[in-house]
Design a protein around this motif. Sequence first.
Motif, PDB file in Angstrom:
ATOM      1  N   VAL A   1       0.811  -1.218   0.000  1.00  0.00           N
ATOM      2  CA  VAL A   1       0.000   0.000   0.000  1.00  0.00           C
ATOM      3  C   VAL A   1       0.846   1.270   0.000  1.00  0.00           C
ATOM      4  O   VAL A   1       0.308   2.362   0.125  1.00  0.00           O
ATOM      5  CB  VAL A   1      -1.005   0.016   1.177  1.00  0.00           C
ATOM      6  N   ARG A   2       2.145   1.144  -0.161  1.00  0.00           N
ATOM      7  CA  ARG A   2       3.019   2.307  -0.322  1.00  0.00           C
ATOM      8  C   ARG A   2       3.358   2.440  -1.805  1.00  0.00           C
ATOM      9  O   ARG A   2       3.879   1.498  -2.398  1.00  0.00           O
ATOM     10  CB  ARG A   2       4.313   2.131   0.468  1.00  0.00           C
TER      11      ARG A   2
ATOM     12  N   ALA B   1      -1.991   0.583  -9.877  1.00  0.00           N
ATOM     13  CA  ALA B   1      -3.244   1.078 -10.455  1.00  0.00           C
ATOM     14  C   ALA B   1      -4.379   0.982  -9.444  1.00  0.00           C
ATOM     15  O   ALA B   1      -5.255   1.853  -9.378  1.00  0.00           O
ATOM     16  CB  ALA B   1      -3.589   0.296 -11.723  1.00  0.00           C
ATOM     17  N   TRP B   2      -4.375  -0.055  -8.637  1.00  0.00           N
ATOM     18  CA  TRP B   2      -5.386  -0.221  -7.593  1.00  0.00           C
ATOM     19  C   TRP B   2      -5.246   0.887  -6.553  1.00  0.00           C
ATOM     20  O   TRP B   2      -6.238   1.486  -6.132  1.00  0.00           O
ATOM     21  CB  TRP B   2      -5.221  -1.608  -6.979  1.00  0.00           C
ATOM     22  N   LEU B   3      -4.009   1.183  -6.142  1.00  0.00           N
ATOM     23  CA  LEU B   3      -3.768   2.269  -5.197  1.00  0.00           C
ATOM     24  C   LEU B   3      -4.191   3.610  -5.792  1.00  0.00           C
ATOM     25  O   LEU B   3      -4.703   4.471  -5.078  1.00  0.00           O
ATOM     26  CB  LEU B   3      -2.286   2.339  -4.818  1.00  0.00           C
TER      27      LEU B   3
ATOM     28  N   GLU C   1      -8.069   8.717  -6.400  1.00  0.00           N
ATOM     29  CA  GLU C   1      -8.618   9.303  -7.622  1.00  0.00           C
ATOM     30  C   GLU C   1      -7.547   9.748  -8.611  1.00  0.00           C
ATOM     31  O   GLU C   1      -7.709  10.735  -9.322  1.00  0.00           O
ATOM     32  CB  GLU C   1      -9.540  10.476  -7.289  1.00  0.00           C
ATOM     33  N   ALA C   2      -6.437   9.034  -8.655  1.00  0.00           N
ATOM     34  CA  ALA C   2      -5.389   9.330  -9.632  1.00  0.00           C
ATOM     35  C   ALA C   2      -5.590   8.420 -10.838  1.00  0.00           C
ATOM     36  O   ALA C   2      -5.880   7.242 -10.689  1.00  0.00           O
ATOM     37  CB  ALA C   2      -4.012   9.097  -9.028  1.00  0.00           C
ATOM     38  N   ARG C   3      -5.439   8.985 -12.030  1.00  0.00           N
ATOM     39  CA  ARG C   3      -5.560   8.186 -13.240  1.00  0.00           C
ATOM     40  C   ARG C   3      -4.179   8.086 -13.862  1.00  0.00           C
ATOM     41  O   ARG C   3      -3.573   9.093 -14.209  1.00  0.00           O
ATOM     42  CB  ARG C   3      -6.562   8.830 -14.185  1.00  0.00           C
ATOM     43  N   LEU C   4      -3.691   6.859 -13.980  1.00  0.00           N
ATOM     44  CA  LEU C   4      -2.359   6.634 -14.516  1.00  0.00           C
ATOM     45  C   LEU C   4      -2.419   6.476 -16.028  1.00  0.00           C
ATOM     46  O   LEU C   4      -3.414   6.007 -16.579  1.00  0.00           O
ATOM     47  CB  LEU C   4      -1.749   5.386 -13.879  1.00  0.00           C
TER      48      LEU C   4
ATOM     49  N   ARG D   1       4.473   6.074  -9.856  1.00  0.00           N
ATOM     50  CA  ARG D   1       4.629   6.033  -8.396  1.00  0.00           C
ATOM     51  C   ARG D   1       4.557   7.442  -7.800  1.00  0.00           C
ATOM     52  O   ARG D   1       3.924   7.655  -6.772  1.00  0.00           O
ATOM     53  CB  ARG D   1       5.946   5.363  -8.018  1.00  0.00           C
ATOM     54  N   GLN D   2       5.193   8.418  -8.465  1.00  0.00           N
ATOM     55  CA  GLN D   2       5.163   9.796  -7.974  1.00  0.00           C
ATOM     56  C   GLN D   2       3.749  10.370  -8.027  1.00  0.00           C
ATOM     57  O   GLN D   2       3.331  11.077  -7.109  1.00  0.00           O
ATOM     58  CB  GLN D   2       6.098  10.672  -8.803  1.00  0.00           C
ATOM     59  N   VAL D   3       3.016  10.068  -9.081  1.00  0.00           N
ATOM     60  CA  VAL D   3       1.649  10.570  -9.207  1.00  0.00           C
ATOM     61  C   VAL D   3       0.779  10.013  -8.087  1.00  0.00           C
ATOM     62  O   VAL D   3       0.031  10.754  -7.443  1.00  0.00           O
ATOM     63  CB  VAL D   3       1.065  10.229 -10.598  1.00  0.00           C
ATOM     64  N   VAL D   4       0.859   8.718  -7.843  1.00  0.00           N
ATOM     65  CA  VAL D   4       0.039   8.107  -6.791  1.00  0.00           C
ATOM     66  C   VAL D   4       0.445   8.649  -5.420  1.00  0.00           C
ATOM     67  O   VAL D   4      -0.405   8.973  -4.591  1.00  0.00           O
ATOM     68  CB  VAL D   4       0.138   6.566  -6.834  1.00  0.00           C
TER      69      VAL D   4
END
Length: 184
Positions: free
Chosen positions: A53-54, A64-66, A71-74, A84-87
């Motif tokens: 979860v990190r 993608a699940w995280l 509400e981040a769209r990869l 990783r930075q976006v999430v």
Amino acid sequence: MRGIIDGLDSPVPVLLLLPGVLQEDEFLGRWLEAFDASLAPVFVVLDNLDAYVRPETAPPDFLAWLAGWVEARLDDAWPIEQSRQVVAGAAGLLRRAGTVGGIRDAMSLSAGPGARVEVVDTGGTTYSAEPRAALPGSSAAEVSVAVTVQGGDPAELQRRLERAARQFVPAHVRCVIAVSVDSS
């Protein structure tokens, strides 16, 4: 995703949870080994749940699940480190959505490393010392975003930035995005 992993021993064999009399049954022991093989990956995931979860350590398929949590769209075109930075930054960005700083940071994350992002906002407040005097500035709410990147596809970048703008710029505010590629 996760599945049966050859040679992975279960830290909690099901047979050892049974009364001693049943542990001596050879057929039951072999039959329960199938359950152990199925449950071992579950124990491995649960024992290492904090790593899942990190965003910095999550397996790529969990990222993608995280992202859905915050509400981040990869974008599939992004390298894994940018995803990783976006999430990782998405929760903080959601708190700042609609602000100039939040918009700038969202655009920077979407544009990728090394991009220069400038955001100009026409919003704000003003006053006049004279009653009924014309107010300075523009009354139209607008955000202008200028992004300069080193190489890449400008059309693809424009699409990503427009998607980020829909999420972080207030709906009533017009957003103008200009993308330029620095070839030097």
